[in-house]
Design an enzyme around this catalytic site. Sequence first.
Site, PDB file in Angstrom:
ATOM      1  N   LEU A  64      37.421  33.119  33.051  1.00 42.34           N
ATOM      2  CA  LEU A  64      36.816  34.634  32.552  1.00 42.34           C
ATOM      3  C   LEU A  64      36.562  35.344  33.700  1.00 42.34           C
ATOM      4  O   LEU A  64      36.200  36.561  33.468  1.00 42.34           O
ATOM      5  CB  LEU A  64      35.435  34.053  31.993  1.00 42.34           C
ATOM      6  CG  LEU A  64      35.555  33.348  30.401  1.00 42.34           C
ATOM      7  CD1 LEU A  64      34.044  32.823  30.170  1.00 42.34           C
ATOM      8  CD2 LEU A  64      35.725  34.290  29.624  1.00 42.34           C
ATOM      9  N   ARG A  65      36.892  35.123  34.952  1.00 43.46           N
ATOM     10  CA  ARG A  65      36.662  36.044  36.008  1.00 43.46           C
ATOM     11  C   ARG A  65      37.459  37.365  35.712  1.00 43.46           C
ATOM     12  O   ARG A  65      36.863  38.359  36.026  1.00 43.46           O
ATOM     13  CB  ARG A  65      37.412  35.236  37.302  1.00 43.46           C
ATOM     14  CG  ARG A  65      36.180  34.449  37.982  1.00 43.46           C
ATOM     15  CD  ARG A  65      37.085  33.947  39.336  1.00 43.46           C
ATOM     16  NE  ARG A  65      36.476  34.793  40.566  1.00 43.46           N
ATOM     17  CZ  ARG A  65      35.557  34.105  41.186  1.00 43.46           C
ATOM     18  NH1 ARG A  65      34.879  32.942  40.748  1.00 43.46           N
ATOM     19  NH2 ARG A  65      34.760  34.627  42.213  1.00 43.46           N
ATOM     20  N   GLY A  66      38.625  37.216  35.284  1.00 42.07           N
ATOM     21  CA  GLY A  66      39.270  38.386  35.001  1.00 42.07           C
ATOM     22  C   GLY A  66      38.836  39.599  34.080  1.00 42.07           C
ATOM     23  O   GLY A  66      38.419  40.809  34.377  1.00 42.07           O
ATOM     24  N   THR A  71      35.510  40.826  35.641  1.00 39.60           N
ATOM     25  CA  THR A  71      35.637  41.875  36.906  1.00 39.60           C
ATOM     26  C   THR A  71      35.902  42.927  36.149  1.00 39.60           C
ATOM     27  O   THR A  71      35.604  44.244  36.403  1.00 39.60           O
ATOM     28  CB  THR A  71      36.762  41.171  37.669  1.00 39.60           C
ATOM     29  OG1 THR A  71      36.357  39.850  38.060  1.00 39.60           O
ATOM     30  CG2 THR A  71      36.903  42.010  38.873  1.00 39.60           C
TER      31      THR A  71
END
Lengths: 605, 339
Positions: free
Chosen positions: B277-279, B282
């Site tokens: 889920l980082r993408g 961010t």
Amino acid sequence: MTEAQATGADLWRDAVLAARLFAIDPHGLGGIRVCARPGPVRDAWTGLLRPLLPKGAPLRKVPVNVTPGRLLGGLDLAATLDAGRPVAEPGLLGECDGGVLMLAMAERAGPGTAAHIAQALDRGVAVAERDGLASTVPARFGAVLFDESLDGDGAGGDGGPPPVLLDRLAFMIDLDPVSTAAMGDPPAVRAVKRARTLYPEIEASSEISDALAQASLALGIPSLRPLMFALKAARAHAALDGRRNVTEADAAAAARLVLAPRATVLPSPPEEAPEDDDPPPEPDPPDQDPPDTEDTPPSEEELIQALADMVLAAAQAAIPPGLLAQLKAGRKTGSGSREGKSGALQSASGRGRPAGLSRGRADRSNRLNVIETLRAAAPWQPLRRNRSGDRADDDSGLGRIQVRKDDFRFTRYKQRAGTTTVFVVDASGSAALHRLAEVKGAVELMLAECYVRRDQVALIAFRGETADLILPPTRSLVRAKRTPAGLPGGGGTPLAAGLDAAEHLAQAIRRKGQTPVIVVMTDGRANVARDGTPDRAMAGADATLAAQRFRAAGLLSILVDASPRPQAAAERLAREMDAIYLPLPHAKADAVTQAVAGVRTSGGR
Amino acid sequence: MAKPFPFSAIVGQTEMKLALMIAATDPGIGGVLVFGDRGTGKSTAVRALAGLLPKIPMIPGCPYNSHPDSPVEDSLDDSTTEGGPPPAKDMPVPVVDLPLGATEDRVVGALDLERALAEGVKAFEPGLLARANRGFLYIDEVNLLEDHLVDLLLDVAASGENLVEREGLSIRHPARFVLIGSGNPEEGELRPQLLDRFGLSIEVGTPDNVKDRIDVIRRRDEYDRDPAAFVKAWARKDAALRRKITKARDALDKVKVPDPVMEKLTALCLALGTDGLRGELTLLRAGRAAAALDGKDKVTVDHVKRIAGPALRHRLRRDPLDEAGSSVRVARAVQETLG
């Protein structure tokens, strides 16, 4: 005068001119890369540079294996022990301030050394954060890099100084072909001195900077630093002449000295970069002629264009033949990661990354970490002084710090078991293109998978009469992708040359402390001998000899036979090489990768 | 040392400038990685950012750059003044260089050798991580950094806290910083763990038209000749950017993400198959910061388009046989999902 002497004299003239320009503003112009091995010519050049520099300017020689502590400054051990408190020692970068740093054998400089020098060149200061000390000292110097790599050394060449440094130097000169007979008288010092006072006032017109900018683009120089340097060199050239205005001649000289050695493409006529061994076509294509001289005065644009063409032509004329071929092979741009291991084989100790500390006794596999030892001893000092009756004051400084055996701390190094896989590909015959494409795929696959382990991959192709290092050892996927996928295939099969090149490279890899693994892709049928004669019998004998050298060197190697039906010749060759024989009909990139990985993890045989 | 090159005087490089401004607006974005060829002005831009950042309140002389409202207790050093609120002062945001070849003790901090030897006092000497707290930590040539330092940085960057256990010291202090890395991909790849840690990733190249190239060297030349005058000449433009960042910081919490934009954003990440889920997170944060910098109170599709490359290109699964780089793949996906 013979032709060689004439070129030698020309090179010497350029070398002297570069030294004079550099001496006007050493820090502003970054420095000079000097291709020269030690000898009278190099000594003569160094000798003439010294008096050209400002009076009292330091000229420091820095050994290539200099430690970061010495370079940046660190703890002065003797003084620290004597004084009982940390005493800083200035670094070499700071000592070079206002003068010149000389790095011999620059091609062996490791990335760390290169990065420190590069940062100082960029910022004019040396910043150290080491050994419990933090310091920032002025370090405005120019760098002279002696490049002793052997370009004619086949696939095992050293690859030149780190590109990160080369980008920060204005000039590149070549003294290797210069004989003592070709050298002239040393230049007058006065002109340089006068030029130094004049230089700051000189402005280049926008036409001149336009022309240089266009030339740098046309020569395929993406970095902006060379352009910056060219502009400064043009100004310095005018100053040397005692003029305040920068003329075409100044720009042409700057283009010749700064831009030409970095050219990556030859401007028009549009020609694929030379894939053959012929020198690149000589400049002066028809469309380079200045615009026709009609009665109407030329517009400003035409003037700029004419000037740009002139500058470009000057640069082109200075591009040495064969340079672009070398560039294509990646030799001049250097490879990814190198450490400055000076020459001979070193033992495994002290190599690799520090993997923490250990206490205990010194042996050959670890190195005393002085700063950590002092830290370990420090908390106990009051106690120990009391115990020993506080002899600290009556003794002349001795025994102020009491270090016991328990305090010794050693840096443990973890050997990075780095492997460099060298692919040696038969690029001859009809299947060459296919084979090469698959191998390139395998190279990229391996790099994508192995970058965590920091393994490297190199690629050698042999065809026609020679073997070429297409991709020098690298762990950069970007670089691998940039290597040409399509080489002209066909021609003979100089198997011996290919094996020789691989063995040569493997030895160079070993000297850098890495383990080479050779993957040869061929059907084993040689038809070009070592000396280039198309004689099948002689070629076979040569290949067998080369294979036996492989066996003698004890190299871990794999022979992949990619022909539709396994060939007896290939199997025989593998036996001679003491290589693992892998028949892989219609080898695909992933199959090759898997096979290599399998062999490597099982440790070979 | 001369004043850094003014940020506003940097020619072109829109994406890099935007990413750095976003990191200045929202430090939680997770840092910026700038990869590109030599001579593209990577480090110039990062160092220029230092001159642009608005000042922040700090306790003068505090080795951890503490905020006056939450001073860091120095557990070993009892020399701090007692009683009363600590004095506060607006100070420049620290931008700390982590030079290559820095030793571990200077990075994490260590026993203060001088005091230990001279006075027999066990005191902690804070390192670079302490100095970078609440500011920026810049690593040039980040791909050449030694592995053990990389491991250490990863740990600290993830926890926001530096834990020192050495020489009988047991220290814990906050180390929240924006990690800025730059490097040249030809020198080697970056470890994927570190790659993922950066919020935004920028690819820079040199301008390929004569005019821009000349502008770059002209300005650089002017700066080299007289840094003070050059900085002064660009001071107003830099001040304008600084005001923009200050305003954006205040407005950041109020920026809304409309549902349709949110859906598009998720669709984009799905199309690219970014891991985890980082993408998405961010992308969301960067979109907000970009909108705030624009003076808008809503994130639009256009904002997402502008920051999709920096936020996502380093999070794609590697496909080494795909000749098109990840930037191209992101651009393609943006084209398909956002139109």
